[in-house]
Design a protein around this motif. Structure first.
Motif, PDB file in Angstrom:
ATOM      1  N   MET A 252      25.711 116.140  66.419  1.00 14.92           N
ATOM      2  CA  MET A 252      26.071 115.580  64.704  1.00 14.92           C
ATOM      3  C   MET A 252      27.419 114.980  65.085  1.00 14.92           C
ATOM      4  O   MET A 252      28.262 116.233  65.525  1.00 14.92           O
ATOM      5  CB  MET A 252      25.491 116.230  64.209  1.00 14.92           C
ATOM      6  CG  MET A 252      24.488 116.964  62.841  1.00 14.92           C
ATOM      7  SD  MET A 252      23.949 118.269  62.063  1.00 14.92           S
ATOM      8  CE  MET A 252      25.202 117.236  61.012  1.00 14.92           C
ATOM      9  N   LEU A 253      28.000 114.064  64.025  1.00 16.90           N
ATOM     10  CA  LEU A 253      29.454 113.667  64.035  1.00 16.90           C
ATOM     11  C   LEU A 253      29.394 114.294  62.538  1.00 16.90           C
ATOM     12  O   LEU A 253      30.306 114.450  61.426  1.00 16.90           O
ATOM     13  CB  LEU A 253      29.398 112.127  63.526  1.00 16.90           C
ATOM     14  CG  LEU A 253      29.085 111.241  64.826  1.00 16.90           C
ATOM     15  CD1 LEU A 253      29.010 109.844  64.463  1.00 16.90           C
ATOM     16  CD2 LEU A 253      29.606 111.566  66.314  1.00 16.90           C
ATOM     17  N   LEU A 257      36.230 113.045  57.599  1.00 15.28           N
ATOM     18  CA  LEU A 257      36.881 111.782  57.982  1.00 15.28           C
ATOM     19  C   LEU A 257      38.739 111.798  57.668  1.00 15.28           C
ATOM     20  O   LEU A 257      39.204 112.714  57.241  1.00 15.28           O
ATOM     21  CB  LEU A 257      36.330 110.622  56.770  1.00 15.28           C
ATOM     22  CG  LEU A 257      34.915 109.916  56.542  1.00 15.28           C
ATOM     23  CD1 LEU A 257      34.263 109.118  55.400  1.00 15.28           C
ATOM     24  CD2 LEU A 257      34.243 109.876  58.288  1.00 15.28           C
ATOM     25  N   ARG A 258      39.245 110.874  58.182  1.00 11.86           N
ATOM     26  CA  ARG A 258      40.272 110.543  58.167  1.00 11.86           C
ATOM     27  C   ARG A 258      41.237 110.098  57.054  1.00 11.86           C
ATOM     28  O   ARG A 258      40.704 109.692  56.479  1.00 11.86           O
ATOM     29  CB  ARG A 258      41.248 109.617  58.851  1.00 11.86           C
ATOM     30  CG  ARG A 258      42.420 109.602  59.332  1.00 11.86           C
ATOM     31  CD  ARG A 258      42.997 108.387  60.267  1.00 11.86           C
ATOM     32  NE  ARG A 258      44.676 109.067  60.325  1.00 11.86           N
ATOM     33  CZ  ARG A 258      45.520 107.819  61.325  1.00 11.86           C
ATOM     34  NH1 ARG A 258      44.677 107.130  61.929  1.00 11.86           N
ATOM     35  NH2 ARG A 258      47.261 107.852  60.829  1.00 11.86           N
ATOM     36  N   GLU A 259      41.818 111.143  56.028  1.00 13.09           N
ATOM     37  CA  GLU A 259      42.365 110.946  54.838  1.00 13.09           C
ATOM     38  C   GLU A 259      42.948 109.168  55.009  1.00 13.09           C
ATOM     39  O   GLU A 259      44.217 109.367  55.958  1.00 13.09           O
ATOM     40  CB  GLU A 259      43.259 111.990  54.565  1.00 13.09           C
ATOM     41  CG  GLU A 259      42.779 113.209  54.510  1.00 13.09           C
ATOM     42  CD  GLU A 259      41.417 113.435  53.315  1.00 13.09           C
ATOM     43  OE1 GLU A 259      41.093 112.145  52.264  1.00 13.09           O
ATOM     44  OE2 GLU A 259      40.731 114.326  53.339  1.00 13.09           O
ATOM     45  N   PRO A 299      38.063 114.242  66.540  1.00 12.87           N
ATOM     46  CA  PRO A 299      36.831 113.828  67.619  1.00 12.87           C
ATOM     47  C   PRO A 299      35.638 113.811  67.338  1.00 12.87           C
ATOM     48  O   PRO A 299      34.632 112.934  68.019  1.00 12.87           O
ATOM     49  CB  PRO A 299      37.399 114.673  69.091  1.00 12.87           C
ATOM     50  CG  PRO A 299      37.670 115.988  68.466  1.00 12.87           C
ATOM     51  CD  PRO A 299      37.956 115.337  66.869  1.00 12.87           C
ATOM     52  N   ASN A 300      35.502 115.042  66.568  1.00 11.86           N
ATOM     53  CA  ASN A 300      33.566 115.082  66.288  1.00 11.86           C
ATOM     54  C   ASN A 300      33.381 114.132  65.250  1.00 11.86           C
ATOM     55  O   ASN A 300      32.199 114.492  64.351  1.00 11.86           O
ATOM     56  CB  ASN A 300      33.238 116.681  65.889  1.00 11.86           C
ATOM     57  CG  ASN A 300      33.015 117.552  67.414  1.00 11.86           C
ATOM     58  OD1 ASN A 300      32.496 117.165  68.014  1.00 11.86           O
ATOM     59  ND2 ASN A 300      33.991 118.300  67.417  1.00 11.86           N
ATOM     60  N   ALA A 301      34.599 113.435  64.105  1.00  9.46           N
ATOM     61  CA  ALA A 301      34.407 112.353  62.745  1.00  9.46           C
ATOM     62  C   ALA A 301      33.232 111.360  63.539  1.00  9.46           C
ATOM     63  O   ALA A 301      34.010 110.436  63.894  1.00  9.46           O
ATOM     64  CB  ALA A 301      35.831 112.613  62.097  1.00  9.46           C
ATOM     65  N   PRO A 302      32.620 110.781  62.432  1.00  6.77           N
ATOM     66  CA  PRO A 302      32.088 109.545  62.174  1.00  6.77           C
ATOM     67  C   PRO A 302      33.224 108.523  61.969  1.00  6.77           C
ATOM     68  O   PRO A 302      34.451 108.804  61.807  1.00  6.77           O
ATOM     69  CB  PRO A 302      30.786 109.481  61.386  1.00  6.77           C
ATOM     70  CG  PRO A 302      31.299 110.966  60.353  1.00  6.77           C
ATOM     71  CD  PRO A 302      32.588 111.723  60.935  1.00  6.77           C
ATOM     72  N   ASN A 303      32.800 107.581  63.089  1.00 10.43           N
ATOM     73  CA  ASN A 303      33.807 106.215  62.545  1.00 10.43           C
ATOM     74  C   ASN A 303      33.749 106.129  61.316  1.00 10.43           C
ATOM     75  O   ASN A 303      33.144 105.701  60.200  1.00 10.43           O
ATOM     76  CB  ASN A 303      33.041 105.028  62.723  1.00 10.43           C
ATOM     77  CG  ASN A 303      33.876 104.032  63.583  1.00 10.43           C
ATOM     78  OD1 ASN A 303      34.402 103.682  62.082  1.00 10.43           O
ATOM     79  ND2 ASN A 303      34.591 103.202  64.384  1.00 10.43           N
ATOM     80  N   PRO A 304      34.710 105.536  60.409  1.00  7.99           N
ATOM     81  CA  PRO A 304      34.664 105.753  58.691  1.00  7.99           C
ATOM     82  C   PRO A 304      33.693 104.319  58.226  1.00  7.99           C
ATOM     83  O   PRO A 304      33.750 104.202  57.164  1.00  7.99           O
ATOM     84  CB  PRO A 304      36.701 105.148  58.503  1.00  7.99           C
ATOM     85  CG  PRO A 304      37.240 105.861  60.154  1.00  7.99           C
ATOM     86  CD  PRO A 304      36.432 106.178  61.063  1.00  7.99           C
TER      87      PRO A 304
END
Length: 677
Positions: A252-253, A257-259, A299-304
């Motif tokens: 699971m991602l 997400l990056r702000e 590192p665990n975030a999905p691609n935007p």
């Protein structure tokens, strides 16, 4: 609350499941023949020739199928639907086989007893159903009366439903039987427990018991030590049994997400006293360090770009900057610093209020009523205004910085507004992140999107066939999720009148839905006593979480996205680590249904409230400290922590159930509910 719906629901749900499998990239060829025939009958009965032909082409099945419900078909349908049950066997053999299995479990070593004991309930159910199917009503009744009370407390409601099935015709109509038919019961056990079970079945030559286990139970065997009694009890209760070995292995991602980079300038006052000059110094603009600071990649975030998200408008950026500045003034919560609270009580509305929600900035509250109306209140001095007429809007300077303010008519300002349009009780309400839209769902089977500028209905979504129990906007807007009596959760976009995804897999009503903070996942809680997490991008189920002993009515993701908390009719609040799928804490101090759970903005404190007229606060940091230190992917989870050691405080209301909890941006806890008289 919920109403019974006629028997066509099962075929509709099966058709939805098949459609979901094809829509999400699944293979319809994998369906068994009985399921395929049921789907084709449903499509044929409702004159959906296009869908019927597409499904036939996909599966390569071109045999003639008679219309469902046609005359003379009922008796043969029973035989087809229940063909999995044996048509021979001595009624006394069922009793002797069950007694033998029960004695084997009780005499086993404590290390294996509790894993083997999980077999008793599914074996009991299917033995009873075989007796009914073979027309032995007296033996079936005696079997139920003798062994029914021995089942676990959380299965007694199912045993009661089972007692109403006394002939083969009832088996086709009973909802519980359909649930047991639609999926095999899964029992997880270690290798040693499995060896003991096989030895018992072979030595005693219980061909009846062996065949029943092979046909209706999935034994999920793992290597390692047996699970503890506490862990088995905490994760038991779901209609489908334990989650399968591989179901929670999907990565699971769960990261955020990056702000987006927000470059805003804010005026800063210089010193009041002039230095070497009689004139005061002018205000200089500088970049706000808080909003211009770049966030780190998780590192665990999905691609935007994994799912399409709308670009932030200037007004969204300003609101984001305002939110970040308020966060600087946020109260730090913990065991020694509990939140202040404000409770909104609805008077003379005990039997009318069905749902409540607050918007993200805590400026508005929306309430759904059983009278089919929705009412929105302003919680701040600024009242609710409507948009000016078209003639007045034509005279506004569209290039002005405050054009959105000029569009609103000050003369129309009111403290509250009522929205009417549904034809049944309203069960769910949700504000959009920008507070310009409101979603509502109703027992009339529809979802409505309302404008909070014109105070009118913009769209009526009609994808669900039966009552819709909950609806929720995505944290990033545009998307929303819903769940209903048709046993599905659905993903929508505000600009599409049909759902983008149908999440099928629950065995009963979907009562609550919740978006993950990164909008890539949706959690759904169900009357089948399980919680599922769905991938928005692929439509697949990535987590099945069991442990509740009653209907799941509340769910919330932690602010960092790693943990999921749920509450239900069993009065329990359960916390799962999404990285591993393991249960980390069981908070069981409520004495009645838990209606709402909510995290503080920093994730340090968890609040829960329900029908027992109290709000409880929990130390969430302590609840998850072991999970954060535990290696992801560990085969055996540590025992979950229990509520007594994690409880911080309990606050009782006079006689008011808690329907909603909400932490403001500064960590003030807001709550609301109707006073019971």
């Amino acid at each position: 609350m919920k109403t019974d719906v006629d028997g066509v629901m099962e075929a509709a749900s099966t058709a939805a499941a098949a459609a979901a499998a094809v829509a999400s990239g699944g293979d319809a060829k994998g369906m068994d023949k009985n399921t395929l025939v049921a789907v084709l009958q449903f499509l044929n009965k409702n004159n959906l020739q296009g869908a019927e032909q597409a499904l036939r082409k996909e599966t390569g099945f071109f045999d003639a199928v008679s219309a469902a419900g046609s005359g003379g078909q009922a008796s043969s349908d029973v035989g087809t639907v229940l063909s999995v049950y044996k048509s021979e066997g001595d009624p006394d053999a069922y009793v002797s086989n069950y007694v033998s299995l029960k004695a084997f479990v009780e005499k086993s070593l404590d290390a294996y007893k509790y894993e083997l004991g999980q077999l008793l309930f599914p074996v009991f159910v299917h033995m009873y159903l075989e007796l009914v199917f073979n027309n032995h009503p007296a033996d079936a009744e005696a079997f139920l009366a003798r062994f029914g009370p021995d089942q676990e407390d959380f299965f007694q409601q199912d045993v009661q439903k089972l007692s109403h099935v006394t002939c083969p015709e009832h088996m086709q109509e009973n909802e519980l039987i359909q649930q047991f038919r639609s999926s095999a019961y899964t029992v997880r056990m270690c290798r040693d427990s499995h060896v003991l079970l096989k030895r018992h079945l072979s030595e005693k030559q219980h061909s009846l018991l062996l065949g029943l286990v092979q046909d209706h139970v999935v034994l999920d065997v793992f290597e390692g030590v047996p699970r503890s009694k506490q862990l088995i009890h905490l994760t038991a209760g779901a209609l489908e049994g334990d989650p399968g070995r591989q179901v929670n292995k999907t990565k699971m991602l769960f990261g955020l997400l990056r702000e987006p980079d927000i470059q805003l300038t804010v005026p800063v006052e210089e010193d009041d006293e002039p230095e070497g000059d009689d004139k005061p110094k002018k205000k200089k603009a500088k970049k706000d360090a808080l909003v211009s600071k770049k966030s780190k990649n998780d590192p665990n975030a999905p691609n935007p770009s994994r799912i399409p998200l709308a670009e932030l408008r200037d007004m969204d950026k300003r609101e984001k900057a305002k939110s970040l500045r308020e966060a600087m003034k946020r109260a730090t919560l913990g065991p020694d610093s509990l939140p202040s609270m404000c409770f909104y009580t609805f008077l003379n509305a005990a039997d009318n209020v069905s749902c409540v929600t607050l918007c993200e900035d805590s400026s508005m509250m929306a309430v759904g009523f059983s009278s089919s109306t929705v009412r929105v209140w302003s919680l701040i001095p600024q009242k609710l205004r409507a948009m000016k007429s078209a003639d007045e809007l034509a005279d506004i300077d569209k290039d002005a910085d405050d054009v959105l303010v000029r569009m609103m008519d000050e003369r129309s300002a009111e403290q509250s507004r009522t929205l009417a349009g549904h034809s049944g009780p309203v069960h769910g309400v949700s504000f959009s992140p920008d507070r310009t839209l409101l979603l509502t769902c109703s027992e009339d089977g529809t979802i409505r999107l309302w404008s909070l500028q014109t105070w009118s209905c913009l769209v009526c979504y009609k994808g669900h066939v039966f009552p819709v129990w909950d609806v929720r906007f995505s944290p990033h807007g545009h998307y929303f999720a819903s769940g209903g009596h048709d046993r599905t959760a659905r993903l929508w976009a505000t600009d599409h009148h049909q759902p983008l995804r149908i999440f099928a897999g629950h065995l009963a009503d979907v009562d609550v839905v919740e978006f993950h903070p990164n909008s890539n996942y949706v959690a759904s809680g169900s009357s089948d006593r399980s919680v599922r997490v769905w991938d928005v991008s692929t439509g697949s189920c990535v987590r099945v979480l069991t442990g509740h002993k009653g209907v799941v009515y509340a769910a919330a993701f932690s602010p960092d996205g790693r943990f999921l908390v749920s509450g239900g009719a069993d009065g329990a609040v359960l916390c799962w680590d999404l990285a591993s799928g393991h249960l980390t804490a069981a908070l069981c101090q409520h004495t009645d249904t838990v209606c709402c759970v909510q995290f503080s903005r920093d994730g340090a404190v968890l609040a829960s409230g329900g029908m027992d007229d109290c709000i409880k606060l929990w130390d969430f940091q302590k609840a998850t400290e072991d999970s954060l230190a535990e290696e992801v992917g560990a085969a055996q989870p540590a025992d979950a922590k229990v509520g007594a050691e994690l409880a911080l405080a309990s606050f009782a209301t006079k006689h008011t159930p808690v329907l909603v909890l909400h932490f403001t941006r500064r960590n003030l806890l807001l709550a609301a509910g109707p006073l019971q008289t």
